[in-house]
Design a protein around this motif. Structure first.
Motif, short mmCIF file in Angstrom:
data_model
loop_
_atom_site.label_atom_id
_atom_site.label_comp_id
_atom_site.label_asym_id
_atom_site.label_seq_id
_atom_site.Cartn_x
_atom_site.Cartn_y
_atom_site.Cartn_z
N THR A 143 0.83 -1.21 0.00
CA THR A 143 0.00 0.00 0.00
C THR A 143 0.87 1.26 0.00
O THR A 143 0.62 2.20 -0.78
N ILE A 144 1.88 1.29 0.85
CA ILE A 144 2.77 2.44 0.91
C ILE A 144 3.49 2.63 -0.43
O ILE A 144 3.61 3.75 -0.95
N ALA A 159 -2.89 3.98 5.74
CA ALA A 159 -2.50 2.78 5.00
C ALA A 159 -3.05 1.53 5.68
O ALA A 159 -3.56 0.61 5.02
N GLN A 160 -2.98 1.50 7.01
CA GLN A 160 -3.51 0.35 7.75
C GLN A 160 -5.02 0.21 7.57
O GLN A 160 -5.55 -0.89 7.45
N GLN A 161 -5.72 1.34 7.53
CA GLN A 161 -7.16 1.31 7.32
C GLN A 161 -7.48 0.71 5.95
O GLN A 161 -8.40 -0.10 5.81
N LEU A 162 -6.73 1.10 4.94
CA LEU A 162 -6.93 0.56 3.60
C LEU A 162 -6.70 -0.94 3.58
O LEU A 162 -7.47 -1.70 2.98
N VAL A 163 -5.64 -1.38 4.26
CA VAL A 163 -5.32 -2.81 4.31
C VAL A 163 -6.40 -3.58 5.07
O VAL A 163 -6.80 -4.67 4.67
N ALA A 164 -6.89 -3.00 6.16
CA ALA A 164 -7.90 -3.68 6.98
C ALA A 164 -9.17 -3.95 6.18
O ALA A 164 -9.82 -4.99 6.35
#
Length: 324
Positions: A143-144, A159-164
């Protein structure tokens, strides 16, 4: 004796990994080849149905161009004659890579066709092994890097929200990153922008409710929860988000006390760090009470005659008061 494959090897093998990344890697190699050889004709062959004749014709000079860029998909399905043709061409082209046609082969990474991959490497082909993106860290890095491809940055929590939410659907995750970069000039892109685009996703809504509850904003969390349910979000999705946040807190607490190692927690470093910051005021008894309430809420949402909205309110109140 195996021939050494340099970066400019005319035959490339894009091997295994995440299907979307595999396709992206092959596409990047094709674009690079087109820049180097703008006069070359691009030909696509599916090894499932293509034979030796089709491959030999594709890599041979034509009326339009002296060279071609040949993309061979499903290499693992190539029959023996097609495999021999690609190996033979690889050996020939390695002797004169400047004027040779470029061949980009995509293999799914399974056992089938592995011997052909080994033969091609010995003949001078260059193998590009693609990451599988199965681990949370790999998805976060992807993502990054997707933002970096656009010359942009993304906040780690965003980025973590997108991955989650989209971590299991790499293509959709990549498309969302690209869309955010296209629509907004923010640098870095923050979590507010991410949530702005994904409010229709019940998982995002659930995380917002959980964050408000853990922050002690009881009224805000309940209002958001009721609005989500009225707009069609299944209560079970909200319960799942609350449970996920609470599991994160429980693991962070165990890591902090030394009863669980960071590796054993199997949490993304950013999530663990964030959970650590939210631990203030929590006790083991408080967490246990909240877990029991969530289990009860889950039962209410699956039982005829249950009241999942009331159960959710009880859970939110308990979590916002740290289980007291």
């Amino acid at each position: 004796m195996a021939k050494k494959a340099g970066a400019g090897a005319p035959v490339r093998i894009v091997y295994g990994g995440d299907p979307y990344l595999n396709e992206q890697t092959a596409r990047d190699l094709r674009i690079q080849a087109e820049h180097r050889r703008p006069d070359a004709e691009t030909v696509e062959l599916d090894a499932t149905v293509a034979g030796r004749y089709a491959f030999d014709e594709a890599v041979s000079p034509s009326l339009l161009s002296d060279a071609a860029i040949v993309v061979v998909t499903n290499l693992q399905n190539a029959d023996e004659k097609l495999g021999d043709a690609i190996v033979d061409y690889c050996g020939q082209a390695a002797d004169d890579p400047t004027d040779a046609s470029v061949v980009i082969c995509r293999h799914d990474g399974g056992v089938k066709g592995k011997r052909l991959v080994d033969r091609l490497e010995k003949a001078g082909a260059r193998k590009e092994t693609v990451p599988d993106l199965k681990k949370a860290d790999a998805k976060l890095n992807f993502t990054i890097q997707r933002f970096e491809r656009q010359g942009r940055r993304v906040d780690p929590l965003a980025a973590q929200q997108l991955v989650a939410v989209l971590g299991e659907r790499t293509g959709e995750l990549a498309a969302m990153c690209d869309q955010l970069c296209f629509d907004f000039d923010d640098d870095p892109i923050g979590i507010e922008r991410v949530n702005q685009y994904m409010t229709a996703n019940p998982q995002v809504t659930g995380f917002a409710v959980a964050d408000a509850a853990i922050a002690g904003r009881t009224a805000d969390a309940i209002v958001q929860m009721r609005a989500a349910v009225e707009q069609g979000t299944d209560p079970i999705a909200l319960i799942g988000a609350l449970a996920m946040k609470l599991r994160g807190l429980a693991k962070a607490s165990a890591v902090k006390s030394g009863t669980l190692s960071t590796a054993e927690a199997k949490m993304n470093p950013w999530v663990l760090k964030n959970s650590m910051r939210q631990l203030g005021g929590w006790t083991s008894a408080g967490m246990a009470r909240c877990v029991q309430l969530l289990a009860w809420a889950d039962e209410q949402s699956k039982t005829n005659g249950g009241d999942p909205v009331y159960a959710l309110e009880r859970c939110i109140e308990a979590i916002s008061h740290k289980g007291r």
